[in-house]
Scaffold this motif. Structure first.
Motif, short mmCIF file in Angstrom:
data_model
loop_
_atom_site.label_atom_id
_atom_site.label_comp_id
_atom_site.label_asym_id
_atom_site.label_seq_id
_atom_site.Cartn_x
_atom_site.Cartn_y
_atom_site.Cartn_z
N HIS A 33 -41.88 18.42 5.75
CA HIS A 33 -40.77 17.79 5.05
C HIS A 33 -39.86 17.03 6.00
N PHE B 273 -48.07 20.21 3.70
CA PHE B 273 -47.19 19.75 2.63
C PHE B 273 -45.80 20.37 2.66
N HIS B 274 -45.62 21.41 3.48
CA HIS B 274 -44.34 22.11 3.48
C HIS B 274 -43.90 22.39 4.91
N GLY B 275 -42.86 23.15 5.02
CA GLY B 275 -42.35 23.47 6.34
C GLY B 275 -41.94 22.20 7.08
N CYS C 149 -38.09 23.82 0.20
CA CYS C 149 -38.07 22.96 -0.99
C CYS C 149 -38.13 23.78 -2.26
N CYS D 106 -41.05 27.95 0.95
CA CYS D 106 -40.59 26.75 1.64
C CYS D 106 -39.15 26.46 1.25
ZN LIG Z 1 -41.94 22.48 0.70
#
Ligand SMILES: [Zn+2]
Length: 64
Positions: free
Chosen positions: A59, A54-56, A32, A30
């Motif tokens: 965010h 929670f990702h991609g 992040c 990701c």
């Molecule tokens: Zn992430």
């Protein structure tokens, strides 16, 4: 040409399941900085869900 394996320069989710009777493998990196890999259909499915929630786009998407 795009590299099929995600990198920090090209974050994303990558899942491989070449045949229905072969266990899937998956990985994500990701933007992040988080990364994970999984082997086996159940683990890869969990990994996909984790990335999706929670990702991609989670965010930057609306509502989170
Ligand atoms: Zn992430």
């Amino acid at each position: 040409m795009t590299d099929l394996v995600p990198t920090l320069d090209s974050p994303g989710l990558h899942v491989v399941k070449p045949f229905s009777h072969v266990a899937a493998t998956g990985s994500y990196i990701c933007g992040c900085g988080d990364a994970a890999t999984a082997n086996g259909d159940a683990d890869v499915w969990a990994l996909v869900q984790d990335y999706a929630y929670f990702h991609g786009q989670a965010h930057t998407g609306e509502g989170r």
